[in-house]
Write an enzyme that holds these catalytic residues in place. Structure first.
Site, PDB file in Angstrom:
ATOM      1  N   THR A 169       1.336  -4.819   4.085  1.00 15.39           N
ATOM      2  CA  THR A 169       1.125  -5.242   5.477  1.00 15.39           C
ATOM      3  C   THR A 169       0.533  -6.648   5.581  1.00 15.39           C
ATOM      4  O   THR A 169       0.726  -7.317   6.597  1.00 15.39           O
ATOM      5  CB  THR A 169       0.175  -4.266   6.213  1.00 15.39           C
ATOM      6  OG1 THR A 169      -1.061  -4.212   5.517  1.00 15.39           O
ATOM      7  CG2 THR A 169       0.781  -2.880   6.326  1.00 15.39           C
ATOM      8  N   ASP A 170      -0.179  -7.075   4.529  1.00 18.93           N
ATOM      9  CA  ASP A 170      -0.942  -8.325   4.678  1.00 18.93           C
ATOM     10  C   ASP A 170      -0.079  -9.520   5.068  1.00 18.93           C
ATOM     11  O   ASP A 170      -0.470 -10.333   5.899  1.00 18.93           O
ATOM     12  CB  ASP A 170      -1.712  -8.650   3.390  1.00 18.93           C
ATOM     13  CG  ASP A 170      -2.897  -7.708   3.202  1.00 18.93           C
ATOM     14  OD1 ASP A 170      -3.275  -7.043   4.187  1.00 18.93           O
ATOM     15  OD2 ASP A 170      -3.440  -7.646   2.081  1.00 18.93           O
ATOM     16  N   THR A 193       0.810  -1.226   0.000  1.00 16.32           N
ATOM     17  CA  THR A 193       0.000   0.000   0.000  1.00 16.32           C
ATOM     18  C   THR A 193       0.839   1.271   0.000  1.00 16.32           C
ATOM     19  O   THR A 193       0.499   2.256  -0.657  1.00 16.32           O
ATOM     20  CB  THR A 193      -0.923   0.010   1.247  1.00 16.32           C
ATOM     21  OG1 THR A 193      -1.846  -1.066   1.107  1.00 16.32           O
ATOM     22  CG2 THR A 193      -1.675   1.296   1.410  1.00 16.32           C
ATOM     23  N   SER A 196      -0.028  -9.994  -0.701  1.00 13.22           N
ATOM     24  CA  SER A 196      -0.821 -11.228  -0.762  1.00 13.22           C
ATOM     25  C   SER A 196      -0.241 -12.169  -1.816  1.00 13.22           C
ATOM     26  O   SER A 196      -0.523 -13.362  -1.814  1.00 13.22           O
ATOM     27  CB  SER A 196      -2.271 -10.928  -1.144  1.00 13.22           C
ATOM     28  OG  SER A 196      -2.722  -9.812  -0.453  1.00 13.22           O
ATOM     29  N   GLN A 241      -4.568 -20.721  18.690  1.00 16.70           N
ATOM     30  CA  GLN A 241      -5.341 -19.679  18.008  1.00 16.70           C
ATOM     31  C   GLN A 241      -5.385 -18.390  18.824  1.00 16.70           C
ATOM     32  O   GLN A 241      -5.794 -17.344  18.326  1.00 16.70           O
ATOM     33  CB  GLN A 241      -6.776 -20.165  17.779  1.00 16.70           C
ATOM     34  CG  GLN A 241      -6.845 -21.330  16.836  1.00 16.70           C
ATOM     35  CD  GLN A 241      -8.238 -21.918  16.713  1.00 16.70           C
ATOM     36  OE1 GLN A 241      -9.231 -21.276  17.073  1.00 16.70           O
ATOM     37  NE2 GLN A 241      -8.318 -23.124  16.198  1.00 16.70           N
ATOM     38  N   CYS A 242      -4.989 -18.485  20.117  1.00 19.39           N
ATOM     39  CA  CYS A 242      -5.019 -17.280  20.958  1.00 19.39           C
ATOM     40  C   CYS A 242      -3.909 -16.332  20.505  1.00 19.39           C
ATOM     41  O   CYS A 242      -2.817 -16.764  20.154  1.00 19.39           O
ATOM     42  CB  CYS A 242      -4.764 -17.633  22.415  1.00 19.39           C
ATOM     43  SG  CYS A 242      -6.050 -18.649  23.127  1.00 19.39           S
TER      44      CYS A 242
HETATM   45  N1  ASP Z   1      -2.850  -5.595   0.284  1.00 20.76           N
HETATM   46  C1  ASP Z   1      -1.781  -4.737   0.723  1.00 20.76           C
HETATM   47  C2  ASP Z   1      -0.509  -5.569   0.799  1.00 20.76           C
HETATM   48  O1  ASP Z   1      -0.347  -6.305   1.701  1.00 20.76           O
HETATM   49  C3  ASP Z   1      -2.107  -4.122   2.028  1.00 20.76           C
HETATM   50  C4  ASP Z   1      -1.052  -3.212   2.591  1.00 20.76           C
HETATM   51  O2  ASP Z   1       0.005  -3.007   2.074  1.00 20.76           O
HETATM   52  O3  ASP Z   1      -1.323  -2.633   3.637  1.00 20.76           O
HETATM   53  O4  ASP Z   1       0.325  -5.456  -0.065  1.00 20.76           O
END
Ligand code: ASP
Length: 339
Positions: A93-94, A16, A63, A275-276
């Site tokens: 971030t993903d 992002t 992703s 899972q916690c």
């Molecule tokens: N879908 C984006 C990624 O992980 C989300 C992000 O960067 O925050 O590349």
């Protein structure tokens, strides 16, 4: 005598932070980040380290990242290692917590800062969190205090292989629920020295990962274990089992254990995580987890799923015998678990 400035390599992989608007929503935009960064005058402030930008092609939404991309990032750090004092990896971030965990294992002997960061709002937007994240990451990388793979996001510096994405829309997107923050950016940048890793004298040894057939299974109430039997074959080298609480699985039907037992007997390494968000696996604390212990599953303790999965990749890529992989899965290799 005036100290020479630290040199930091910014490696831009996508995500992002550098995305721009398009008809199909935000998308990575090649060859535009250099100009965007030059437009942020604070990045050339006299107190900032010197930096230069290396942009990957293609730029990816994280992703779409996996073993090949982790290796590419690791290789870039290894190639530039002697030329720079630290590294800032701009990343989506993903899957940032997976990539940071992977790098922590593949960069054996790392003794310089490798700081992953990104943003929830692209730099092209007025309220972007990317500006602060890059500035602080560069300062942290330049300070040389955190000589390990970290994630910096919204005021907190986390150990990479302890981090997990906790929010898809808050600016505080990451947390390390089982390990203290390595540093916090308040009025001052406060490092927690006792939490930081102390690298040894060994040289950097980069080990690219192999594509290993491994998986993650999340247990849920009503799970029909027999559906998983077809994947639990000897082709599956390792599996991370995300269990309830302290390592518990439902005992009804009694059909999970024979499947896991079969997989285990044919050589699959079963690692039990929770899972916690917070806390540790304690196999045998309840009858519902004792059976896992009895069939030889590894206690993943307080490892994140991201760390357990990438650690499996690492140990299989080293080509170790199964018994040694099993032993090492339960040991602390890079600060990823509490022994
Ligand atoms: N879908 C984006 C990624 O992980 C989300 C992000 O960067 O925050 O590349």
């Amino acid at each position: 005598m005036k100290q020479s400035k630290k040199k930091i390599a910014i490696i831009y992989t996508g995500g992002t932070i550098g995305m721009e608007r398009s008809e199909n929503g935000y998308t990575p935009s090649p060859n535009s980040l250099q100009q965007t960064l030059e437009g942020i005058s604070d990045l050339r402030h006299p107190d900032m380290p010197e930096w230069s930008l290396l942009e990957f092609s293609p730029l990816l939404d994280s992703s779409n990242m996996a073993v090949h991309e982790w290796n590419k990032i690791g290789q870039a750090v290894a190639n530039l290692y002697e030329l720079y004092d630290g590294f800032v990896i701009l990343h989506g971030t993903d899957t940032m917590a997976y990539s940071a965990s992977a790098l922590s294992f593949m960069l054996d002997g790392l003794a310089k800062p490798v700081i992953f960061t990104g943003s929830q709002i692209p730099l092209c937007e007025l309220r972007s969190d990317g500006r602060d994240n890059i500035i602080n990451s560069l300062i942290i990388a330049g300070s040389g205090r955190a000589r390990e793979v970290c994630v910096y996001f919204n005021g907190v510096l986390l150990r990479g292989n302890r981090s997990t994405k906790q929010s898809s829309d808050h600016l505080l997107a990451f947390e390390s629920p089982n390990y203290p923050h390595l540093a916090e950016a308040g009025i001052d940048l406060q490092y927690r020295d006792e939490a930081l890793r102390q690298p040894g004298d060994a040289a950097l040894n980069f080990l690219p990962f192999s594509e290993v057939p491994i998986g993650v299974i999340k247990v849920f109430p009503g799970i029909q274990f027999e559906l998983f039997e077809s994947i639990m074959t000897d082709k599956l080298k390792g599996v991370v089992l995300e269990t309830f609480g302290a390592g518990n699985i439902p005992s009804y039907g009694g059909n999970l254990l024979p499947i896991i037992q079969k997989a285990y007997n044919s050589g699959t390494i079963v690692t039990v995580c929770s899972q916690c968000m917070q806390g540790t696996v304690s196999l045998g604390a309840y009858a519902t987890s004792k059976a896992l212990h009895d069939i030889g599953a590894v206690n993943g303790k307080d490892m994140t799923t991201e760390a357990a999965l990438t650690k499996l990749y690492y140990l299989f890529s080293l080509g170790l015998p199964k018994e040694e992989i099993k032993e090492k899965m339960a040991q602390n290799l890079r600060g990823e678990l509490t022994e």
